[in-house]
Scaffold this motif. Structure first.
Motif, PDB file in Angstrom:
ATOM      1  N   THR A 157      -4.819  15.807  -3.307  1.00 37.67           N
ATOM      2  CA  THR A 157      -5.590  15.041  -4.283  1.00 37.67           C
ATOM      3  C   THR A 157      -4.679  14.450  -5.349  1.00 37.67           C
ATOM      4  OG1 THR A 157      -7.503  16.488  -3.930  1.00 37.67           O
ATOM      5  CG2 THR A 157      -7.500  15.160  -5.932  1.00 37.67           C
ATOM      6  N   SER A 158      -3.771  15.243  -5.856  1.00 34.58           N
ATOM      7  CA  SER A 158      -2.855  14.776  -6.901  1.00 34.58           C
ATOM      8  C   SER A 158      -1.931  13.686  -6.373  1.00 34.58           C
ATOM      9  CB  SER A 158      -2.039  15.940  -7.447  1.00 34.58           C
ATOM     10  OG  SER A 158      -2.879  16.921  -8.034  1.00 34.58           O
ATOM     11  N   TYR A 159      -1.447  13.835  -5.138  1.00 37.01           N
ATOM     12  CA  TYR A 159      -0.587  12.812  -4.546  1.00 37.01           C
ATOM     13  C   TYR A 159      -1.315  11.481  -4.483  1.00 37.01           C
ATOM     14  CZ  TYR A 159       1.419   9.777  -1.085  1.00 37.01           C
ATOM     15  OH  TYR A 159       1.898   8.648  -0.450  1.00 37.01           O
ATOM     16  N   PHE A 160      -2.553  11.493  -4.004  1.00 39.27           N
ATOM     17  CA  PHE A 160      -3.270  10.226  -3.867  1.00 39.27           C
ATOM     18  C   PHE A 160      -3.607   9.622  -5.223  1.00 39.27           C
ATOM     19  CE2 PHE A 160      -3.605  11.358   0.570  1.00 39.27           C
ATOM     20  CZ  PHE A 160      -3.467  10.115   1.177  1.00 39.27           C
ATOM     21  N   ASN A 161      -3.881  10.434  -6.216  1.00 40.57           N
ATOM     22  CA  ASN A 161      -4.080   9.878  -7.552  1.00 40.57           C
ATOM     23  C   ASN A 161      -2.815   9.173  -8.039  1.00 40.57           C
ATOM     24  OD1 ASN A 161      -6.779  10.346  -8.988  1.00 40.57           O
ATOM     25  ND2 ASN A 161      -6.470  12.270  -7.908  1.00 40.57           N
ATOM     26  N   TYR A 162      -1.653   9.733  -7.707  1.00 43.65           N
ATOM     27  CA  TYR A 162      -0.381   9.081  -8.045  1.00 43.65           C
ATOM     28  C   TYR A 162      -0.223   7.753  -7.304  1.00 43.65           C
ATOM     29  CZ  TYR A 162       4.494   8.038  -6.780  1.00 43.65           C
ATOM     30  OH  TYR A 162       5.670   7.400  -6.474  1.00 43.65           O
ATOM     31  N   VAL A 163      -0.322   7.801  -5.973  1.00 44.19           N
ATOM     32  CA  VAL A 163      -0.017   6.599  -5.202  1.00 44.19           C
ATOM     33  C   VAL A 163      -1.080   5.518  -5.403  1.00 44.19           C
ATOM     34  CG1 VAL A 163      -1.119   7.255  -3.013  1.00 44.19           C
ATOM     35  CG2 VAL A 163       0.925   5.811  -2.994  1.00 44.19           C
ATOM     36  N   ASN A 164      -2.340   5.902  -5.606  1.00 44.55           N
ATOM     37  CA  ASN A 164      -3.376   4.908  -5.876  1.00 44.55           C
ATOM     38  C   ASN A 164      -3.054   4.096  -7.115  1.00 44.55           C
ATOM     39  OD1 ASN A 164      -6.194   7.095  -4.965  1.00 44.55           O
ATOM     40  ND2 ASN A 164      -4.805   5.918  -3.661  1.00 44.55           N
ATOM     41  N   ARG A 165      -2.614   4.785  -8.160  1.00 46.87           N
ATOM     42  CA  ARG A 165      -2.304   4.092  -9.413  1.00 46.87           C
ATOM     43  C   ARG A 165      -1.059   3.223  -9.290  1.00 46.87           C
ATOM     44  NH1 ARG A 165      -5.735   7.775 -10.012  1.00 46.87           N
ATOM     45  NH2 ARG A 165      -7.091   7.976 -11.838  1.00 46.87           N
ATOM     46  N   MET A 166      -0.110   3.666  -8.491  1.00 47.26           N
ATOM     47  CA  MET A 166       1.080   2.859  -8.257  1.00 47.26           C
ATOM     48  C   MET A 166       0.705   1.573  -7.523  1.00 47.26           C
ATOM     49  SD  MET A 166       4.517   3.776  -6.081  1.00 47.26           S
ATOM     50  CE  MET A 166       3.631   3.634  -4.520  1.00 47.26           C
ATOM     51  N   VAL A 167      -0.068   1.710  -6.457  1.00 42.05           N
ATOM     52  CA  VAL A 167      -0.440   0.567  -5.630  1.00 42.05           C
ATOM     53  C   VAL A 167      -1.323  -0.423  -6.403  1.00 42.05           C
ATOM     54  CG1 VAL A 167      -1.859  -0.081  -3.646  1.00 42.05           C
ATOM     55  CG2 VAL A 167      -0.152   1.727  -3.413  1.00 42.05           C
ATOM     56  N   VAL A 168      -2.376   0.081  -7.021  1.00 42.25           N
ATOM     57  CA  VAL A 168      -3.293  -0.794  -7.753  1.00 42.25           C
ATOM     58  C   VAL A 168      -2.595  -1.415  -8.960  1.00 42.25           C
ATOM     59  CG1 VAL A 168      -5.439  -0.882  -9.077  1.00 42.25           C
ATOM     60  CG2 VAL A 168      -5.340   0.438  -6.951  1.00 42.25           C
ATOM     61  N   GLY A 169      -1.774  -0.616  -9.648  1.00 42.50           N
ATOM     62  CA  GLY A 169      -1.120  -1.088 -10.858  1.00 42.50           C
ATOM     63  C   GLY A 169      -0.046  -2.130 -10.620  1.00 42.50           C
ATOM     64  N   LEU A 170       0.450  -2.232  -9.370  1.00 43.17           N
ATOM     65  CA  LEU A 170       1.477  -3.225  -9.051  1.00 43.17           C
ATOM     66  C   LEU A 170       0.978  -4.294  -8.086  1.00 43.17           C
ATOM     67  CD1 LEU A 170       4.592  -0.881  -8.748  1.00 43.17           C
ATOM     68  CD2 LEU A 170       4.052  -2.455 -10.614  1.00 43.17           C
ATOM     69  N   GLY A 171      -0.326  -4.283  -7.814  1.00 40.71           N
ATOM     70  CA  GLY A 171      -0.913  -5.337  -6.995  1.00 40.71           C
ATOM     71  C   GLY A 171      -0.467  -5.326  -5.546  1.00 40.71           C
ATOM     72  N   VAL A 172      -0.205  -4.147  -4.996  1.00 40.74           N
ATOM     73  CA  VAL A 172       0.249  -4.053  -3.612  1.00 40.74           C
ATOM     74  C   VAL A 172      -0.919  -4.317  -2.662  1.00 40.74           C
ATOM     75  CG1 VAL A 172       1.327  -2.569  -1.882  1.00 40.74           C
ATOM     76  CG2 VAL A 172       2.016  -2.378  -4.290  1.00 40.74           C
ATOM     77  N   ASN A 173      -0.692  -5.174  -1.662  1.00 40.66           N
ATOM     78  CA  ASN A 173      -1.720  -5.417  -0.656  1.00 40.66           C
ATOM     79  C   ASN A 173      -1.179  -5.107   0.735  1.00 40.66           C
ATOM     80  OD1 ASN A 173      -0.342  -7.760   0.404  1.00 40.66           O
ATOM     81  ND2 ASN A 173      -1.147  -8.939  -1.324  1.00 40.66           N
ATOM     82  N   THR A 174      -2.004  -5.273   1.744  1.00 43.30           N
ATOM     83  CA  THR A 174      -1.635  -4.878   3.102  1.00 43.30           C
ATOM     84  C   THR A 174      -0.999  -6.008   3.910  1.00 43.30           C
ATOM     85  OG1 THR A 174      -3.862  -5.403   3.899  1.00 43.30           O
ATOM     86  CG2 THR A 174      -3.442  -3.116   3.222  1.00 43.30           C
ATOM     87  N   ASP A 175      -0.712  -7.141   3.302  1.00 51.47           N
ATOM     88  CA  ASP A 175      -0.133  -8.267   4.047  1.00 51.47           C
ATOM     89  C   ASP A 175       1.149  -7.834   4.760  1.00 51.47           C
ATOM     90  OD1 ASP A 175      -2.167  -9.725   2.968  1.00 51.47           O
ATOM     91  OD2 ASP A 175      -0.922 -10.930   1.624  1.00 51.47           O
ATOM     92  N   GLY A 176       1.166  -7.996   6.070  1.00 45.13           N
ATOM     93  CA  GLY A 176       2.342  -7.653   6.855  1.00 45.13           C
ATOM     94  C   GLY A 176       2.424  -6.208   7.288  1.00 45.13           C
ATOM     95  N   ASP A 177       1.571  -5.360   6.781  1.00 47.06           N
ATOM     96  CA  ASP A 177       1.578  -3.946   7.158  1.00 47.06           C
ATOM     97  C   ASP A 177       0.961  -3.736   8.542  1.00 47.06           C
ATOM     98  OD1 ASP A 177       2.729  -3.209   4.788  1.00 47.06           O
ATOM     99  OD2 ASP A 177       1.053  -1.983   4.095  1.00 47.06           O
ATOM    100  N   ILE A 178       1.334  -2.640   9.170  1.00 46.53           N
ATOM    101  CA  ILE A 178       0.658  -2.173  10.374  1.00 46.53           C
ATOM    102  C   ILE A 178      -0.208  -1.005   9.934  1.00 46.53           C
ATOM    103  CG2 ILE A 178       0.920  -1.256  12.704  1.00 46.53           C
ATOM    104  CD1 ILE A 178       3.744  -2.476  12.735  1.00 46.53           C
ATOM    105  N   ILE A 179      -1.515  -1.215   9.912  1.00 49.82           N
ATOM    106  CA  ILE A 179      -2.441  -0.238   9.336  1.00 49.82           C
ATOM    107  C   ILE A 179      -2.459   1.056  10.146  1.00 49.82           C
ATOM    108  CG2 ILE A 179      -4.842   0.217   8.698  1.00 49.82           C
ATOM    109  CD1 ILE A 179      -3.492  -1.885   6.978  1.00 49.82           C
ATOM    110  N   GLY A 180      -2.386   2.176   9.424  1.00 48.23           N
ATOM    111  CA  GLY A 180      -2.605   3.475  10.038  1.00 48.23           C
ATOM    112  C   GLY A 180      -1.377   4.202  10.535  1.00 48.23           C
ATOM    113  N   LEU A 181      -0.180   3.637  10.321  1.00 44.13           N
ATOM    114  CA  LEU A 181       1.022   4.357  10.727  1.00 44.13           C
ATOM    115  C   LEU A 181       1.251   5.546   9.801  1.00 44.13           C
ATOM    116  CD1 LEU A 181       3.565   1.474  11.481  1.00 44.13           C
ATOM    117  CD2 LEU A 181       2.021   2.646  13.062  1.00 44.13           C
ATOM    118  N   SER A 182       1.935   6.570  10.307  1.00 47.11           N
ATOM    119  CA  SER A 182       2.239   7.732   9.475  1.00 47.11           C
ATOM    120  C   SER A 182       3.571   8.324   9.929  1.00 47.11           C
ATOM    121  CB  SER A 182       1.128   8.779   9.559  1.00 47.11           C
ATOM    122  OG  SER A 182       0.978   9.237  10.891  1.00 47.11           O
ATOM    123  N   PRO A 183       4.182   9.184   9.103  1.00 46.03           N
ATOM    124  CA  PRO A 183       5.479   9.772   9.468  1.00 46.03           C
ATOM    125  C   PRO A 183       5.407  10.606  10.733  1.00 46.03           C
ATOM    126  CG  PRO A 183       5.044  10.073   7.139  1.00 46.03           C
ATOM    127  CD  PRO A 183       3.769   9.578   7.762  1.00 46.03           C
TER     128      PRO A 183
END
Length: 201
Positions: free
Chosen positions: A163-189
């Motif tokens: 939960t804490s990790y996603f609160n961190y990354v959500n704010r990073m992504v939203v706060g810097l205007g990151v979008n999915t253009d060019g991404d391959i959705i659903g990949l993971s390590p």
């Protein structure tokens, strides 16, 4: 892609290129959530270490699909469509049940996600909501409740960390205007048994 400059894989050199080689997916694709770190590569290292540890590590005992479910829900609460898309893709792949996956996403959108689960997992996801939206109201009694319904203290830590990790990354992504253009959705390590395996597949 974002509101600040990023350096793509082909332009990367030195430490950044080495990091990209560790995290890249097919065709040298680097997810935008990772390339947003390109002006400060050391933060990409910190991000990936945390991400792999809390979500993709064999020492976790809660099912990975459940940890992804928490990530999707927290991201939805934080209005982070980027993370919802990516981690819903991961959830669908891990659960491997199209009907249940659709029902889960509908419950997220309808704010009835606690009704999706028929066991103590519902208490864990309710706790994730509280930690996201009203963290200052959490008390020892909330933790005791999670123990009483069947979570071990280690599993409570997993819920807290994801939960804490996603609160961190959500704010990073939203706060810097990151979008999915060019991404391959659903990949993971890669392999959860290998903490240093950060490649996306």
């Amino acid at each position: 892609m974002s509101w600040i400059k990023t350096i793509g894989y082909e332009e990367a050199t030195g430490a950044l290129k080495r990091m990209y080689d560790r995290v890249k997916g097919p065709n040298n694709n680097v997810d935008n959530v990772l390339s947003i770190h390109s002006l400060r590569p050391h933060t990409l290292k910190g991000h990936m270490t945390l991400y792999k540890s809390v979500l993709h590590n064999t020492n976790n005992t809660l099912p990975k699909w459940y940890l992804e479910a928490i990530g999707v829900y927290v991201s939805y609460l934080n209005k982070c469509d980027y993370c919802v898309q990516h981690h819903m893709g991961g959830f669908v792949r891990l659960l491997d049940n199209e009907t249940r996956s659709t029902a889960f996403y509908e419950s997220v959108q309808n704010d009835t996600v606690h009704t999706f689960f028929d066991n103590h997992y519902k208490d864990g996801i309710v706790h994730a909501q509280k930690l996201t939206q009203a963290h200052h109201t959490i008390t020892k009694e909330d933790i005791e409740h999670l123990k009483n319904v069947g979570f071990s203290e280690g599993e409570i830590l997993e819920i807290n960390q994801v939960t804490s990790y996603f609160n961190y990354v959500n704010r990073m992504v939203v706060g810097l205007g990151v979008n999915t253009d060019g991404d391959i959705i659903g990949l993971s390590p890669g392999n959860s048994d290998e903490p240093d395996n950060w490649s996306h597949a």
